[in-house]
Every structure is written in structure tokens, then in C-alpha cells.
Design an enzyme around this catalytic site. Sequence first.
Site, PDB file in Angstrom:
ATOM      1  N   ASP A 147       0.865  -1.173   0.000  1.00  0.00           N
ATOM      2  CA  ASP A 147       0.000   0.000   0.000  1.00  0.00           C
ATOM      3  C   ASP A 147       0.906   1.228   0.000  1.00  0.00           C
ATOM      4  O   ASP A 147       2.128   1.125  -0.110  1.00  0.00           O
ATOM      5  CB  ASP A 147      -1.003  -0.027   1.157  1.00  0.00           C
ATOM      6  N   HIS A 148       0.285   2.388   0.122  1.00  0.00           N
ATOM      7  CA  HIS A 148       1.033   3.645   0.065  1.00  0.00           C
ATOM      8  C   HIS A 148       2.072   3.759   1.173  1.00  0.00           C
ATOM      9  O   HIS A 148       3.085   4.416   1.008  1.00  0.00           O
ATOM     10  CB  HIS A 148       0.064   4.834   0.130  1.00  0.00           C
ATOM     11  N   CYS A 152       3.094  -3.058   3.942  1.00  0.00           N
ATOM     12  CA  CYS A 152       2.285  -1.880   4.231  1.00  0.00           C
ATOM     13  C   CYS A 152       3.026  -1.124   5.317  1.00  0.00           C
ATOM     14  O   CYS A 152       4.173  -1.434   5.617  1.00  0.00           O
ATOM     15  CB  CYS A 152       0.846  -2.238   4.615  1.00  0.00           C
ATOM     16  N   GLY A 153       2.392  -0.151   5.918  1.00  0.00           N
ATOM     17  CA  GLY A 153       3.079   0.638   6.932  1.00  0.00           C
ATOM     18  C   GLY A 153       3.627  -0.203   8.064  1.00  0.00           C
ATOM     19  O   GLY A 153       4.771  -0.048   8.479  1.00  0.00           O
ATOM     20  N   THR A 154       2.810  -1.121   8.572  1.00  0.00           N
ATOM     21  CA  THR A 154       3.240  -1.983   9.672  1.00  0.00           C
ATOM     22  C   THR A 154       3.473  -3.427   9.254  1.00  0.00           C
ATOM     23  O   THR A 154       4.127  -4.175   9.973  1.00  0.00           O
ATOM     24  CB  THR A 154       2.188  -1.997  10.793  1.00  0.00           C
ATOM     25  N   GLY A 155       2.884  -3.844   8.151  1.00  0.00           N
ATOM     26  CA  GLY A 155       2.914  -5.245   7.737  1.00  0.00           C
ATOM     27  C   GLY A 155       1.753  -6.039   8.297  1.00  0.00           C
ATOM     28  O   GLY A 155       1.495  -7.163   7.873  1.00  0.00           O
ATOM     29  N   ILE A 156       1.032  -5.458   9.237  1.00  0.00           N
ATOM     30  CA  ILE A 156      -0.054  -6.183   9.910  1.00  0.00           C
ATOM     31  C   ILE A 156      -1.257  -6.365   8.987  1.00  0.00           C
ATOM     32  O   ILE A 156      -1.754  -7.483   8.808  1.00  0.00           O
ATOM     33  CB  ILE A 156      -0.469  -5.472  11.211  1.00  0.00           C
ATOM     34  N   HIS A 215      10.423 -23.901   9.568  1.00  0.00           N
ATOM     35  CA  HIS A 215       9.419 -24.569  10.395  1.00  0.00           C
ATOM     36  C   HIS A 215       8.009 -24.517   9.816  1.00  0.00           C
ATOM     37  O   HIS A 215       7.249 -25.475   9.966  1.00  0.00           O
ATOM     38  CB  HIS A 215       9.380 -23.954  11.796  1.00  0.00           C
ATOM     39  N   HIS A 262       7.187 -30.639  11.568  1.00  0.00           N
ATOM     40  CA  HIS A 262       6.743 -29.433  10.880  1.00  0.00           C
ATOM     41  C   HIS A 262       5.729 -29.769   9.785  1.00  0.00           C
ATOM     42  O   HIS A 262       4.743 -29.046   9.597  1.00  0.00           O
ATOM     43  CB  HIS A 262       7.931 -28.662  10.315  1.00  0.00           C
TER      44      HIS A 262
END
Length: 152
Positions: free
Chosen positions: A8-9, A65-69, A98, A134
Site C-alpha cells: 500500500d502507500h 504496508c506501513g506496519t505489515g499487519i 518450520h 513441521h
Amino acid sequence: MKIAIACDHGAYDNKEQLKRKLIQEGYEIEDFGCFSADSVDYPKMAYPCAKAVSEGRADRGIVLCGTGIGVSIVANKVRGIRCAHVHDPQSARLTREHNDSNMLAMGGRILSQPQIEEIAEIWLKTPFSNEERHQRRIAMIAQIEEGTFDAE
């Protein structure tokens, strides 16, 4: 290896710099946007990027994005996606070894460009361990997606 990439921006400049580096290293890139620093809604880019990975049109995906969240939440709504929201090199390595993560999420306002590039490089070059424990856990994740998982 073909990499789907989106942002995103809040991470447009980061994506553009990372994309250039990955192309220089020989990766094939499909860019799902955004294509400027103008404000956009991240699901519009992260979802098609994740779909490309889930459908096998890309080997792996990277979303920013800004946070990745936000982009990680969107990507993980797509069946077959195991998107890891990563802030450090060790987590990048471990999520591949993993979890066999097929998408990477990072925050352009959280990480520096050199950190983003280092994390992406480690994540792209680290193979899945294929250890039985795994594999078993990843199979359980797939069962959860299918609605057939029994936690007992």
C-alpha cells in the site's frame, strides 16, 4: 523463482526498491501494486497477490504496508497461504524452516530498507526443513482451513 509482490502507500518506496533488488538477483516479479504513494486500501493489492501464490501463478509472495499487519491479515484469509509477518532475520529463517511460509509481510514504517532487503533475502533463500513434526503441523493448518481439524 517467481515472486508476487504488493504494497500500500505506506510501503510504496520500499516495494519499489525491493523489487529492483530482486530483479537484479534474477527473480521474476509480478507486481500487484500499488503504483504510487497515493493513499489506497491495502486489501485491493494484498488479496490478488495472495491469490496468485495460492493458485500457483507465483512461487512465493511478499506484501508490505506501513506496519505489515494489515497485509498479513488479508493474505492469511486466502486458502493455502501461510503468510509470516516478520521483523527480524531469525524469524525470516525460522518461518521458512518450520512453517514453510509462502508469503512474507513486512512494515515499511517499522523496518529500514536494508532490514527489508536482508529479511527478504534470508526468507527467499531458506528452504523448508521437511522435518516430520513441521509437516504434521502444516497439515493441521490445512485441516483447519478445510474445517476438518479436530483438536482432541
